[in-house]
Write a protein that holds these residues in place. Structure first.
Motif, PDB file in Angstrom:
ATOM      1  N   PRO B   9       2.360  -7.281   1.984  1.00  0.00           N
ATOM      2  CA  PRO B   9       2.160  -6.574   0.717  1.00  0.00           C
ATOM      3  C   PRO B   9       2.851  -5.230   0.735  1.00  0.00           C
ATOM      4  CG  PRO B   9       0.222  -6.338   2.074  1.00  0.00           C
ATOM      5  CD  PRO B   9       1.140  -7.278   2.822  1.00  0.00           C
ATOM      6  N   VAL B  12      -1.175  -1.296  -0.313  1.00  0.00           N
ATOM      7  CA  VAL B  12      -2.495  -1.559   0.254  1.00  0.00           C
ATOM      8  C   VAL B  12      -3.417  -0.419  -0.160  1.00  0.00           C
ATOM      9  CG1 VAL B  12      -3.822  -1.898   2.375  1.00  0.00           C
ATOM     10  CG2 VAL B  12      -1.486  -2.791   2.204  1.00  0.00           C
ATOM     11  N   GLN B  13      -4.640  -0.771  -0.473  1.00  0.00           N
ATOM     12  CA  GLN B  13      -5.634   0.240  -0.844  1.00  0.00           C
ATOM     13  C   GLN B  13      -6.107   0.980   0.403  1.00  0.00           C
ATOM     14  OE1 GLN B  13      -7.026   0.666  -4.022  1.00  0.00           O
ATOM     15  NE2 GLN B  13      -5.856  -0.947  -5.020  1.00  0.00           N
ATOM     16  N   GLU B  16      -8.458  -0.335   3.478  1.00  0.00           N
ATOM     17  CA  GLU B  16      -8.343  -1.785   3.593  1.00  0.00           C
ATOM     18  C   GLU B  16      -7.469  -2.164   4.792  1.00  0.00           C
ATOM     19  OE1 GLU B  16      -9.574  -3.342  -0.742  1.00  0.00           O
ATOM     20  OE2 GLU B  16      -7.525  -3.772  -0.100  1.00  0.00           O
ATOM     21  N   THR B  17      -7.288  -3.467   4.959  1.00  0.00           N
ATOM     22  CA  THR B  17      -6.578  -4.010   6.112  1.00  0.00           C
ATOM     23  C   THR B  17      -5.180  -4.470   5.721  1.00  0.00           C
ATOM     24  OG1 THR B  17      -8.621  -4.705   7.202  1.00  0.00           O
ATOM     25  CG2 THR B  17      -6.589  -5.828   7.865  1.00  0.00           C
ATOM     26  N   LEU B  18      -4.215  -4.099   6.537  1.00  0.00           N
ATOM     27  CA  LEU B  18      -2.829  -4.527   6.348  1.00  0.00           C
ATOM     28  C   LEU B  18      -2.571  -5.773   7.179  1.00  0.00           C
ATOM     29  CD1 LEU B  18       0.148  -3.982   5.470  1.00  0.00           C
ATOM     30  CD2 LEU B  18       0.375  -2.642   7.578  1.00  0.00           C
ATOM     31  N   LYS B  81      -2.119  -7.079  12.208  1.00  0.00           N
ATOM     32  CA  LYS B  81      -3.226  -6.690  11.345  1.00  0.00           C
ATOM     33  C   LYS B  81      -3.682  -5.304  11.767  1.00  0.00           C
ATOM     34  CE  LYS B  81      -5.077 -11.276  10.270  1.00  0.00           C
ATOM     35  NZ  LYS B  81      -4.537 -11.300   8.893  1.00  0.00           N
ATOM     36  N   VAL B 115       5.457  -0.312   3.382  1.00  0.00           N
ATOM     37  CA  VAL B 115       4.073  -0.447   2.944  1.00  0.00           C
ATOM     38  C   VAL B 115       3.585   0.911   2.468  1.00  0.00           C
ATOM     39  CG1 VAL B 115       1.719  -0.960   3.666  1.00  0.00           C
ATOM     40  CG2 VAL B 115       3.629  -2.354   4.514  1.00  0.00           C
ATOM     41  N   VAL B 117       0.245   3.013   1.182  1.00  0.00           N
ATOM     42  CA  VAL B 117      -1.209   3.026   1.124  1.00  0.00           C
ATOM     43  C   VAL B 117      -1.612   3.961  -0.004  1.00  0.00           C
ATOM     44  CG1 VAL B 117      -3.353   3.484   2.362  1.00  0.00           C
ATOM     45  CG2 VAL B 117      -1.337   2.604   3.586  1.00  0.00           C
TER      46      VAL B 117
END
Lengths: 107, 119
Positions: B9, B12-13, B16-18, B81, B115, B117
């Motif tokens: 993604p 990512v919020q 949360e988990t990447l 992760k 990514v 965040v």
């Protein structure tokens, strides 16, 4: 963790000149030193490993030297495509720390 | 030919988990090691961790509590992760191959995945 101190942070040079970038490890890394080149928006590219071994396809104007804690990357007769950022990396033990980088700019 | 390609993604919020995937071709995960490296915008490179060819892992101690690396050799994929994401985790994530048996060096890299965040 092994700290890698790279200098200079930035360097301005002209085409045809030679430049040297140095990397100082916080402890002896026994020649396990790697150099990468990175151009804007691109992934790093391997230049030299084992402190002195030139990766296949890398021009011979690039050379590496050093031992123990002190290492250098020399670029002879700079070409336009050499203006980029350069990073050294500890290849001895985890974490495989990188130097902060040297940005080589056109004077 | 050897290729590595990161996917995941772009946004990512916070907290949360990447989850990222590195899909490789041209070599076997059981013969080569795959590392994860990240780079914040305009900054230097940070080694995150490695999936060794034998299936074990090592992590940067600065990230170890949040990071997990795994693989599926049948799909030629290595997974990253990382949980509890914060703004400082906004960066480009790379996977890279290493064939060295003694001192690693990364001879092939993926193109990287950026990514962000943010909420």
């Amino acid at each position: 963790d092994i700290q890698m101190t790279q200098s200079p942070t930035s360097l301005a040079a002209s085409v045809g000149e030679s430049v040297t970038i140095t990397c100082l490890a916080s402890e002896d890394i026994y020649g396990s030193l790697v150099w990468y080149q990175q151009k804007p928006g691109k992934s790093p590219q391997l230049l030299i490993y084992g402190a002195t071994i030139l990766e296949d396809g890398i021009p011979s104007r690039f050379s590496g030297s050093g031992s123990d804690t002190q290492y250098s990357l020399k670029i002879n007769s700079l070409q336009p495509e050499d203006f980029a950022s350069y990073y050294c990396q500890n290849g001895l033990s985890t974490p495989y720390t990188f130097g902060a980088g040297t940005k080589l700019e056109l004077k | 030919q050897v290729q590595l390609m990161e996917s995941g993604p772009g946004l990512v919020q916070p907290s949360e988990t990447l989850s990222l995937t590195c899909t490789v071709s041209g070599f076997s995960l059981t013969s080569y090691n795959v590392h994860w490296v990240r780079q914040p915008p305009g900054k230097g490179l940070e080694w995150m961790g490695v999936m060794w060819s034998g299936g074990s892992t090592d992590y940067n101690s600065a990230l170890k509590s949040r990071l997990s690396i795994s693989r599926d050799t049948s799909k030629n994929q290595v997974f990253l992760k990382m949980n509890s994401l914060q703004s400082e985790d906004t960066t480009t994530y790379y996977c890279a191959r290493d064939e060295a048996t003694v001192a690693p060096y990364f001879d092939y890299w993926g193109q990287g995945v950026m990514v962000t965040v943010s909420s």
